[in-house]
Design a protein around this motif. Sequence first.
Motif, short mmCIF file in Angstrom:
data_model
loop_
_atom_site.label_atom_id
_atom_site.label_comp_id
_atom_site.label_asym_id
_atom_site.label_seq_id
_atom_site.Cartn_x
_atom_site.Cartn_y
_atom_site.Cartn_z
N LEU A 198 27.13 44.64 42.36
CA LEU A 198 28.42 43.98 42.12
C LEU A 198 28.35 43.10 40.87
CD1 LEU A 198 29.46 42.91 45.73
CD2 LEU A 198 30.51 44.69 44.31
N ARG A 199 27.25 42.38 40.69
CA ARG A 199 27.09 41.54 39.52
C ARG A 199 27.11 42.40 38.25
NH1 ARG A 199 23.09 40.43 36.31
NH2 ARG A 199 21.53 41.36 37.67
N ALA A 200 26.39 43.53 38.28
CA ALA A 200 26.38 44.42 37.11
C ALA A 200 27.78 44.97 36.85
CB ALA A 200 25.38 45.56 37.33
N GLN A 201 28.48 45.34 37.95
CA GLN A 201 29.84 45.85 37.80
C GLN A 201 30.76 44.77 37.23
OE1 GLN A 201 30.89 49.02 38.29
NE2 GLN A 201 32.86 48.37 37.48
N ASN A 202 30.61 43.55 37.76
CA ASN A 202 31.42 42.44 37.26
C ASN A 202 31.12 42.16 35.78
OD1 ASN A 202 32.77 42.03 39.65
ND2 ASN A 202 31.37 40.43 40.38
N GLU A 203 29.85 42.23 35.43
CA GLU A 203 29.49 42.03 34.02
C GLU A 203 30.13 43.10 33.14
OE1 GLU A 203 25.28 41.75 33.40
OE2 GLU A 203 25.10 39.90 34.56
N ARG A 204 30.10 44.36 33.62
CA ARG A 204 30.73 45.45 32.84
C ARG A 204 32.24 45.21 32.73
NH1 ARG A 204 26.99 48.64 35.70
NH2 ARG A 204 28.52 49.14 37.28
N ASP A 205 32.85 44.81 33.88
CA ASP A 205 34.29 44.54 33.85
C ASP A 205 34.60 43.40 32.88
OD1 ASP A 205 34.63 46.51 35.72
OD2 ASP A 205 34.92 45.14 37.44
N ILE A 206 33.79 42.33 32.93
CA ILE A 206 34.02 41.20 32.02
C ILE A 206 33.83 41.64 30.57
CG2 ILE A 206 33.03 38.99 31.28
CD1 ILE A 206 32.52 38.37 34.25
N GLN A 207 32.78 42.42 30.33
CA GLN A 207 32.54 42.93 28.97
C GLN A 207 33.73 43.77 28.50
OE1 GLN A 207 30.30 42.37 26.68
NE2 GLN A 207 29.05 41.01 27.97
N ASP A 208 34.20 44.64 29.41
CA ASP A 208 35.36 45.48 29.04
C ASP A 208 36.58 44.61 28.75
OD1 ASP A 208 33.83 47.72 29.37
OD2 ASP A 208 34.65 48.26 31.35
N ARG A 209 36.83 43.59 29.61
CA ARG A 209 37.98 42.72 29.37
C ARG A 209 37.81 41.95 28.06
NH1 ARG A 209 38.29 39.24 34.30
NH2 ARG A 209 36.98 40.69 35.41
N ILE A 210 36.58 41.48 27.83
CA ILE A 210 36.33 40.75 26.59
C ILE A 210 36.58 41.67 25.39
CG2 ILE A 210 34.50 39.72 25.16
CD1 ILE A 210 33.35 38.50 27.75
N GLN A 211 36.09 42.90 25.48
CA GLN A 211 36.31 43.86 24.39
C GLN A 211 37.79 44.13 24.19
OE1 GLN A 211 34.22 45.02 22.15
NE2 GLN A 211 32.53 43.89 23.11
N ASN A 212 38.50 44.31 25.33
CA ASN A 212 39.94 44.55 25.23
C ASN A 212 40.64 43.34 24.62
OD1 ASN A 212 39.72 47.08 26.34
ND2 ASN A 212 40.25 46.43 28.42
N GLU A 213 40.28 42.14 25.09
CA GLU A 213 40.89 40.92 24.55
C GLU A 213 40.57 40.80 23.06
OE1 GLU A 213 42.77 38.37 25.95
OE2 GLU A 213 42.98 39.64 27.72
#
Length: 168
Positions: A111-126
């Motif tokens: 879950l932490r790895a998935q959350n990190e990927r999601d955060i990275q994706d959101r950061i990239q999108n932002e």
Amino acid sequence: QRILDERTRRMEERLVSVQEKVEELAVKFEEEREIVPAAMERTGQELLDMVSTFQQELADERNDRLNREGRILAQMDTHANEIISSIEHETNQREQIANNLQERIATNEHLRAQNERDIQDRIQNELSELRGMIDKEKQERKMEDDDIVIALNEYTKQLQSSLSVISS
């Protein structure tokens, strides 16, 4: 002769006395001859009874001790089995808890790895959106700057033309 008679009489008295003593001893001997073997027989029987009783008591004590030892060994086996069972049960519980914890850790790490990927994706999108907005803002400002420069150029031309009219 009188002395001799006196001595004979004394001797006879002594002899009678000795004979009486011998007879008494003979009677006593006869009595004791019957009493002593009977007493020895009684004493021997008493001793045999005592030995038999003692042997029976020893056998009873040995049997009682063997029974107690058997009960103690059975109790020890029961306690040992209970302890082994308890240890196995506790070991199984701890292994189950350890397995559950490992599964939770693995799940949390996933879950932490998935959350990190999601955060990275959101950061990239932002960041992409921000870059796009910055690029758009740059273009708008550049266009506005160009409009201002054009307006200033026209204003300057008009000023010059007004100045030229005034000066002429």
